[in-house]
Scaffold this motif. Structure first.
Motif, PDB file in Angstrom:
ATOM      1  N   ASP A 195       0.858  -1.194   0.000  1.00 61.84           N
ATOM      2  CA  ASP A 195       0.000   0.000   0.000  1.00 61.84           C
ATOM      3  C   ASP A 195       0.893   1.243   0.000  1.00 61.84           C
ATOM      4  OD1 ASP A 195      -1.505   2.205   0.708  1.00 61.84           O
ATOM      5  OD2 ASP A 195      -2.776   1.097   2.103  1.00 61.84           O
ATOM      6  N   ASP A 196       0.896   1.930  -1.121  1.00 61.27           N
ATOM      7  CA  ASP A 196       1.778   3.093  -1.250  1.00 61.27           C
ATOM      8  C   ASP A 196       1.447   4.211  -0.270  1.00 61.27           C
ATOM      9  OD1 ASP A 196       3.092   1.774  -3.216  1.00 61.27           O
ATOM     10  OD2 ASP A 196       2.990   3.402  -4.690  1.00 61.27           O
ATOM     11  N   SER A 197       0.151   4.457  -0.081  1.00 62.91           N
ATOM     12  CA  SER A 197      -0.242   5.543   0.821  1.00 62.91           C
ATOM     13  C   SER A 197       0.256   5.272   2.226  1.00 62.91           C
ATOM     14  CB  SER A 197      -1.766   5.688   0.850  1.00 62.91           C
ATOM     15  OG  SER A 197      -2.211   6.340  -0.313  1.00 62.91           O
ATOM     16  N   LEU A 198       0.031   4.054   2.675  1.00 65.88           N
ATOM     17  CA  LEU A 198       0.451   3.699   4.032  1.00 65.88           C
ATOM     18  C   LEU A 198       1.976   3.737   4.146  1.00 65.88           C
ATOM     19  CD1 LEU A 198      -0.370   2.878   6.807  1.00 65.88           C
ATOM     20  CD2 LEU A 198      -0.559   0.504   6.056  1.00 65.88           C
TER      21      LEU A 198
END
Lengths: 182, 182
Positions: free
Chosen positions: A141-144
């Motif tokens: 998960d890039d955002s996380l």
DNA sequence: CGTACTGTACCGGCTGGACGGTCTAGCATG
DNA sequence: CATGCTAGACCGTCCAGCCGGTACAGTACG
């Protein structure tokens, strides 16, 4: 040629002293005289190994690259997982790598518009990229991953500027645990 | 006494120039000559208003305190809520307050062991405390508040060191939205 | 085995420039 | 003419980088 075998060489002692002075006293304290003196070498001796201060910085950054690659490898296989490993090593543990990183951060901010500052920033950007890849890969998960990295940067920033943050790491773990529950 | 009324005074122009030089060129570039020149004032004029460089720093920090109190008030009543307001203002928006904050951070790291560096650090610690209180009050959760603050610090750090982070803020919002769903 | 030469590592005094801070001479306005 | 402000030459200090040494190890040669 020194055969790349003799350790704790004068060269490394000079780099160590440079980093320590940068970390503890800021870039203003890291004068050539001070570095030479701390490494128990004369100024002439220092300038034999590093003809200019720029070369001293370059030598430091080169060493960081090596250490950085090793750190990413350790992060990938850490027992506690990449995330916790990353956060743990985002606070100053007193390790040579942390010392070098703090020193590089000082250089990066010292001369925002100079080539040596730019090189320091490039080095840090490359390290961050390596960490991010492991984080993103592990979390999927890039955002996380980006958020975790920002938290690490925050921990680093607090350390570097000397803002005490006792227990911050526990707060973060607590929050991430809840996030992980999703 | 200047009656605290005349705006865009020479004094403020000097402080503005000092901050800008600190931000764009680092502490090494912020010499008395450069500050005076950037503010279109002679060196003598600068030293009339600020008898020493320490006084210049002190003047800057004092102005930050004022701006900081106003910022906390704005944060409390922000339309988008304190958290988003805090994160938005953690990236360099180009505002005078951000510029001043970056300048203070430079000072804080320049001389880790000196009194002026300590004062800069105290100023930043006080500001952080103010923000934390609003954050904790609004979120009702110290751990989460601390984590949000660390994210803000991370955004700031990336800005200060010039590490591009396009879209990081969106990633953070995304992550926080999920956290908020708990 | 001794002498002469070469290259590596290191030493420390020196210089020129930059920087913080001083000092005195001006200039405008009330 | 006094007071608030500006000007910029000047001084002492500090620092990066230079340079003329010293010490010593290897090695080439007679």
């Amino acid at each position: 040629m020194t055969a790349a075998g003799t350790q704790t060489s004068t060269r490394d002692r000079l780099l160590d002293a440079f980093e320590t002075l940068l970390k503890d006293g800021g870039s203003r304290a890291a004068t050539l005289d001070a570095v030479a003196s701390a490494a128990e070498v004369s100024k002439g001796g220092l300038l034999y190994h590093f003809p200019s201060k720029d070369d001293l910085v370059a030598g430091m950054l080169a060493r960081i690259h090596e250490m950085g690659d090793a750190d990413v490898a350790r992060m990938r296989t850490a027992e506690c997982g990449p995330v916790d490993f990353y956060l743990q090593t985002s606070v100053d543990t007193g390790s040579p790598f942390d010392r070098a990183l703090i020193a590089a951060a000082r250089i990066a901010q010292e001369s925002p518009g100079s080539p040596e500052g730019q090189r320091a920033r490039d080095t840090m950007a490359r390290l961050r990229q390596g960490w991010f890849e492991v984080l993103a890969e592990h979390l999927g998960d890039d955002s996380l991953a980006r958020t975790v990295q920002l938290i690490g940067d925050g921990l680093y920033f607090d350390d570097i500027t000397g803002l005490a943050h006792g227990g911050s790491l526990d707060h973060v773990r607590d929050t991430l645990r809840r996030l992980g529950a999703l």
